[in-house]
Design an enzyme around this catalytic site. Structure first.
Site, PDB file in Angstrom:
ATOM      1  N   CYS A  64     -10.167  -0.851   4.088  1.00 56.25           N
ATOM      2  CA  CYS A  64      -9.490  -1.148   5.350  1.00 56.25           C
ATOM      3  C   CYS A  64      -8.979   0.152   5.964  1.00 56.25           C
ATOM      4  O   CYS A  64      -8.279   0.926   5.314  1.00 56.25           O
ATOM      5  CB  CYS A  64      -8.330  -2.114   5.114  1.00 56.25           C
ATOM      6  SG  CYS A  64      -8.919  -3.768   4.739  1.00 56.25           S
TER       7      CYS A  64
ATOM      8  N   GLU B  90      -4.350   3.426   7.493  1.00 61.44           N
ATOM      9  CA  GLU B  90      -3.981   3.336   6.074  1.00 61.44           C
ATOM     10  C   GLU B  90      -4.646   4.483   5.299  1.00 61.44           C
ATOM     11  O   GLU B  90      -4.128   4.979   4.302  1.00 61.44           O
ATOM     12  CB  GLU B  90      -4.480   1.998   5.520  1.00 61.44           C
ATOM     13  CG  GLU B  90      -4.278   1.838   4.031  1.00 61.44           C
ATOM     14  CD  GLU B  90      -4.535   0.411   3.583  1.00 61.44           C
ATOM     15  OE1 GLU B  90      -3.940  -0.510   4.189  1.00 61.44           O
ATOM     16  OE2 GLU B  90      -5.334   0.215   2.664  1.00 61.44           O
TER      17      GLU B  90
ATOM     18  N   ARG C  57       0.823  -1.218   0.000  1.00 61.17           N
ATOM     19  CA  ARG C  57       0.000   0.000   0.000  1.00 61.17           C
ATOM     20  C   ARG C  57       0.852   1.261   0.000  1.00 61.17           C
ATOM     21  O   ARG C  57       0.544   2.252   0.658  1.00 61.17           O
ATOM     22  CB  ARG C  57      -0.961   0.048   1.215  1.00 61.17           C
ATOM     23  CG  ARG C  57      -1.948  -1.094   1.379  1.00 61.17           C
ATOM     24  CD  ARG C  57      -2.979  -1.155   0.261  1.00 61.17           C
ATOM     25  NE  ARG C  57      -2.442  -1.885  -0.874  1.00 61.17           N
ATOM     26  CZ  ARG C  57      -2.359  -3.219  -0.956  1.00 61.17           C
ATOM     27  NH1 ARG C  57      -2.799  -3.948   0.013  1.00 61.17           N
ATOM     28  NH2 ARG C  57      -1.859  -3.803  -2.011  1.00 61.17           N
TER      29      ARG C  57
HETATM   30  C1  LIG Z   1     -15.423  -0.456  -0.471  1.00 63.23           C
HETATM   31  C2  LIG Z   1     -13.930  -0.234  -0.570  1.00 63.23           C
HETATM   32  C3  LIG Z   1     -13.085  -1.303  -0.766  1.00 63.23           C
HETATM   33  C4  LIG Z   1     -11.704  -1.093  -0.853  1.00 63.23           C
HETATM   34  N1  LIG Z   1     -10.886  -2.165  -1.046  1.00 63.23           N
HETATM   35  C5  LIG Z   1      -9.548  -1.956  -1.211  1.00 63.23           C
HETATM   36  C6  LIG Z   1      -8.658  -3.042  -1.492  1.00 63.23           C
HETATM   37  O1  LIG Z   1      -9.059  -4.208  -1.590  1.00 63.23           O
HETATM   38  N2  LIG Z   1      -7.333  -2.760  -1.669  1.00 63.23           N
HETATM   39  C7  LIG Z   1      -6.865  -1.481  -1.589  1.00 63.23           C
HETATM   40  O2  LIG Z   1      -5.650  -1.278  -1.778  1.00 63.23           O
HETATM   41  N3  LIG Z   1      -7.679  -0.446  -1.309  1.00 63.23           N
HETATM   42  C8  LIG Z   1      -9.002  -0.639  -1.124  1.00 63.23           C
HETATM   43  N4  LIG Z   1      -9.808   0.405  -0.833  1.00 63.23           N
HETATM   44  C9  LIG Z   1      -9.236   1.752  -0.702  1.00 63.23           C
HETATM   45  C10 LIG Z   1      -9.183   2.527  -2.020  1.00 63.23           C
HETATM   46  O3  LIG Z   1      -9.997   1.910  -2.968  1.00 63.23           O
HETATM   47  C11 LIG Z   1      -7.745   2.600  -2.567  1.00 63.23           C
HETATM   48  O4  LIG Z   1      -6.824   3.080  -1.615  1.00 63.23           O
HETATM   49  C12 LIG Z   1      -7.670   3.512  -3.804  1.00 63.23           C
HETATM   50  O5  LIG Z   1      -6.384   3.423  -4.332  1.00 63.23           O
HETATM   51  C13 LIG Z   1      -7.978   4.970  -3.474  1.00 63.23           C
HETATM   52  O6  LIG Z   1      -7.959   5.692  -4.689  1.00 63.23           O
HETATM   53  P1  LIG Z   1      -8.713   7.093  -4.780  1.00 63.23           P
HETATM   54  O7  LIG Z   1      -8.588   7.600  -6.164  1.00 63.23           O
HETATM   55  O8  LIG Z   1     -10.059   6.978  -4.239  1.00 63.23           O
HETATM   56  O9  LIG Z   1      -7.786   7.980  -3.826  1.00 63.23           O
HETATM   57  P2  LIG Z   1      -8.277   9.064  -2.767  1.00 63.23           P
HETATM   58  O10 LIG Z   1      -8.991   8.393  -1.662  1.00 63.23           O
HETATM   59  O11 LIG Z   1      -8.977  10.162  -3.446  1.00 63.23           O
HETATM   60  O12 LIG Z   1      -6.862   9.584  -2.250  1.00 63.23           O
HETATM   61  C14 LIG Z   1      -6.026   8.707  -1.515  1.00 63.23           C
HETATM   62  C15 LIG Z   1      -4.627   9.346  -1.435  1.00 63.23           C
HETATM   63  O13 LIG Z   1      -4.069   9.387  -2.736  1.00 63.23           O
HETATM   64  C16 LIG Z   1      -3.714  10.722  -3.071  1.00 63.23           C
HETATM   65  N5  LIG Z   1      -3.987  10.955  -4.489  1.00 63.23           N
HETATM   66  C17 LIG Z   1      -5.116  10.735  -5.181  1.00 63.23           C
HETATM   67  N6  LIG Z   1      -4.961  11.080  -6.478  1.00 63.23           N
HETATM   68  C18 LIG Z   1      -3.680  11.541  -6.587  1.00 63.23           C
HETATM   69  C19 LIG Z   1      -2.909  12.058  -7.661  1.00 63.23           C
HETATM   70  N7  LIG Z   1      -3.385  12.184  -8.905  1.00 63.23           N
HETATM   71  N8  LIG Z   1      -1.641  12.441  -7.387  1.00 63.23           N
HETATM   72  C20 LIG Z   1      -1.112  12.335  -6.152  1.00 63.23           C
HETATM   73  N9  LIG Z   1      -1.788  11.854  -5.098  1.00 63.23           N
HETATM   74  C21 LIG Z   1      -3.071  11.459  -5.319  1.00 63.23           C
HETATM   75  C22 LIG Z   1      -4.624  11.605  -2.200  1.00 63.23           C
HETATM   76  O14 LIG Z   1      -4.066  12.899  -2.049  1.00 63.23           O
HETATM   77  C23 LIG Z   1      -4.668  10.793  -0.931  1.00 63.23           C
HETATM   78  O15 LIG Z   1      -3.503  11.017  -0.159  1.00 63.23           O
HETATM   79  C24 LIG Z   1     -11.188   0.216  -0.734  1.00 63.23           C
HETATM   80  C25 LIG Z   1     -12.062   1.298  -0.536  1.00 63.23           C
HETATM   81  C26 LIG Z   1     -13.426   1.079  -0.452  1.00 63.23           C
HETATM   82  C27 LIG Z   1     -14.334   2.266  -0.245  1.00 63.23           C
END
Ligand SMILES: Cc1cc2nc3c(=O)[nH]c(=O)nc-3n(C[C@H](O)[C@H](O)[C@H](O)COP(=O)(O)OP(=O)(O)OC[C@H]3O[C@@H](n4cnc5c(N)ncnc54)[C@H](O)[C@@H]3O)c2cc1C
Length: 317
Positions: A228, A303, A180
């Protein structure tokens, strides 16, 4: 943010600008306060210019992906929140510059839509992302994934943009992908180039659905959460141990605090009620950390990214 700064930032910029913008609707938790400014640039040039202006005005910039790994506190956030959801940042290209079996995915691409497109196209390498909501930027930043692999496995290279608007390309072997974590500089992720392999669309679809079903059977995907909440801690023998199991053994499944509760299905999923507050989630996280430490002598760390005016994130191990 005072009116003269916001005018200077926004002047002549090809971007959608919203002041005092509610962020709850942009996150999967669905709770939390407002951003002083939410900016959605329409072009790469506008993004570059905005980053420069923010730097000159000494303003903090945060990048919002699909908000699936993010808790915005009720106090809201200062500075500028950037969202790359305009077409210049959401459209992918197969085989860009003639590179076979590749996808060039700007940071705002919806990973699950792209996964479906890859499966239809007969391209293998992204099925591990089934059921993981993410933008390409967020998935790359977090090296999202799980039991079946992570996004880093498919990444050929990543481009970042710094506060001066300068672009740097990082090849896979220069990126320290780990659990992660991508080890990329704290700059904005602009695009990710994926290297995939040819596969049979029907077989890929079956694989994708099996992985999705596995997640659906073990996680409360329909609740308001960020997946998580805690990282799996490192055991004395160097292996990672399940934070969810530690929370479960501490008797906390179903435990609630204000408008937040520990899922009865998966103990590492902390969920918010519709009328819940972000601070309930944060407070519940603290209670869980204390209980786990008391029961097991193990410290677990968040996380999920936490944003707040006065909140200082700790370095992740
Ligand atoms: C129902 C559910 C299930 C999930 N299951 C998993 C799983 O199995 N495995 C897993 O790893 N994660 C899981 N997650 C968490 C999530 O899906 C991941 O961490 C995903 O990568 C988040 O991406 P996001 O675009 O939503 O990022 P955000 O939540 O919008 O941002 C997360 C971080 O990334 C940074 N960020 C976003 N975009 C950029 C960019 N362009 N440049 C620089 N930094 C950036 C943000 O500033 C922040 O610090 C789950 C979440 C949910 C709600």
């Amino acid at each position: 943010m005072n009116a003269s700064i916001s005018t200077t930032l926004a002047q002549g910029l090809d971007a959608i600008i919203e002041m005092d913008a509610p962020l709850a609707g942009h996150t999967w938790f669905g709770v939390g306060g407002n951003a002083d400014m939410l900016a959605r640039p329409r072009t790469q040039e506008a993004l570059q210019e905005l980053l420069r202006r923010c730097h000159n005005a000494n303003l903090k910039v945060r990048v919002l992906g699909s908000g699936a790994n993010l808790l915005v506190l009720d106090e809201g956030v200062d500075g500028v929140v950037l969202k790359l959801d305009q077409p210049a940042f959401t459209q992918w290209t197969f085989n860009a510059d003639g590179k076979a079996n590749t996808v060039l995915a700007p940071a705002g691409v919806d990973v699950l839509k792209l996964l479906n497109a890859c499966v239809r196209q007969g391209l293998d390498g992204l099925c591990q992302m089934a059921g993981i909501p993410a933008s390409m930027g967020g998935a790359t930043r977090m090296n999202a994934g799980g039991k079946y692999g992570c996004i880093g496995d498919a990444i050929h290279s990543v481009a970042t943009m710094n506060h001066r608007g300068e672009i740097q390309v990082h090849p896979h072997n220069a990126i320290q992908f780990s659990y992660r974590h991508s080890g990329l500089p704290q700059d904005l992720i602009l695009w990710t180039l994926l290297q995939l392999t040819p596969g049979d669309p029907a077989a890929l679809r079956k694989k994708m659905l099996e992985i999705y079903q596995f997640k659906k059977d073990s996680q409360p995907l329909a609740q308001q959460s960020a997946g998580c909440l805690f990282r799996n801690p490192i055991a004395p023998d160097g292996t990672r141990t399940s934070a969810g199991r530690l929370i479960d053994l501490a008797g906390m499944k179903g435990f609630s605090h204000g408008g937040a509760f520990v899922s009865a299905e998966h103990a590492n999923f902390v969920c918010a009620h519709k009328d819940g507050r972000a601070n309930d989630v944060l407070e519940l996280a603290r209670v869980i950390q204390e209980r786990v430490f008391t029961c097991h002598g193990v410290s677990i760390e968040m996380e999920v990214a936490v944003w707040g005016r006065s909140y200082e994130p700790k370095e992740k191990k």
